[in-house]
Design a protein around this motif. Structure first.
Motif, PDB file in Angstrom:
ATOM      1  N   ASP A  97      -2.903   0.337  -4.108  1.00 34.97           N
ATOM      2  CA  ASP A  97      -2.664  -0.952  -3.464  1.00 34.97           C
ATOM      3  C   ASP A  97      -2.447  -2.024  -4.524  1.00 34.97           C
ATOM      4  N   GLN A 101       0.354   5.608  -0.023  1.00 40.09           N
ATOM      5  CA  GLN A 101      -0.527   6.761   0.066  1.00 40.09           C
ATOM      6  C   GLN A 101       0.279   8.031  -0.195  1.00 40.09           C
ATOM      7  N   SER A 149       0.824  -1.197   0.000  1.00 40.31           N
ATOM      8  CA  SER A 149       0.000   0.000   0.000  1.00 40.31           C
ATOM      9  C   SER A 149       0.864   1.255   0.000  1.00 40.31           C
ATOM     10  N   ARG A 203       1.605   1.173   7.998  1.00 39.65           N
ATOM     11  CA  ARG A 203       2.393   1.939   7.030  1.00 39.65           C
ATOM     12  C   ARG A 203       3.432   2.808   7.725  1.00 39.65           C
ATOM     13  N   GLU A 250      -4.581   6.597  -2.582  1.00 40.39           N
ATOM     14  CA  GLU A 250      -3.973   5.341  -2.131  1.00 40.39           C
ATOM     15  C   GLU A 250      -3.935   4.358  -3.292  1.00 40.39           C
TER      16      GLU A 250
END
Length: 157
Positions: free
Chosen positions: A49, A38, A36, A154, A47
């Motif tokens: 993924d 962002q 992921s 994250r 975002e």
């Protein structure tokens, strides 16, 4: 699959170069696991993924690789570091199976809603979200409705 992973790494690298602040990279762990990334877009964020689902782990005979993008409107909550987000999204991916009826392209639209917590003084973000999707293009025996709930971890920079 290795080529798709390299493409995603290149996209993330370009994102680093274009916006070297208010970013996060990590894992989104749920039914299937995703890398992921962002990046801030004003007060909101985008975002991306990249995920895979090895259904052999779930006693099926197919694999899935996808790239999902969601635009997230972010909102603060009264607790410092805690926020929530919601927004639209789109995904594209491939089902790979021994049975050709279960293999094919999957393109969908949907959204995301969730909570996140950013630690004060620590470059760590935790999140919990739900991401329903409807596949407008999908393999023959897939009903088109998909759902992903996940826990995210994250590194923020």
């Amino acid at each position: 699959m290795k080529k798709a992973l390299l493409v995603m790494i290149a996209v993330i690298g370009l994102g680093f170069a274009a916006n070297a602040q208010n970013n996060a990279i990590g894992l989104r762990l749920g039914y299937g696991n995703e890398i992921s990334y962002q990046t801030a877009m004003g007060a909101n964020r985008l975002e991306l993924d990249l995920g895979s689902l090895d259904a052999l782990l779930y006693h099926y005979s197919w694999n899935f690789l996808s790239l999902t993008a969601t635009y997230q409107w972010t909102f603060g909550l009264p607790v410092d570091g805690l926020g929530w987000y919601v927004g639209p999204g789109a995904m594209g991916g491939f089902y790979l199976s021994d049975d050709s009826d279960y293999s094919g392209l999957n393109i969908g639209i949907g959204g995301i809603i969730g909570l996140d917590y950013k630690f004060n003084g620590l470059p760590l973000q935790l999140s919990l979200d739900a991401r329903p999707m409807y596949a407008v293009v999908h393999p023959k025996y897939f009903n088109g409705i998909g759902y992903s709930a996940a826990f995210g971890v994250r590194y923020t920079f």
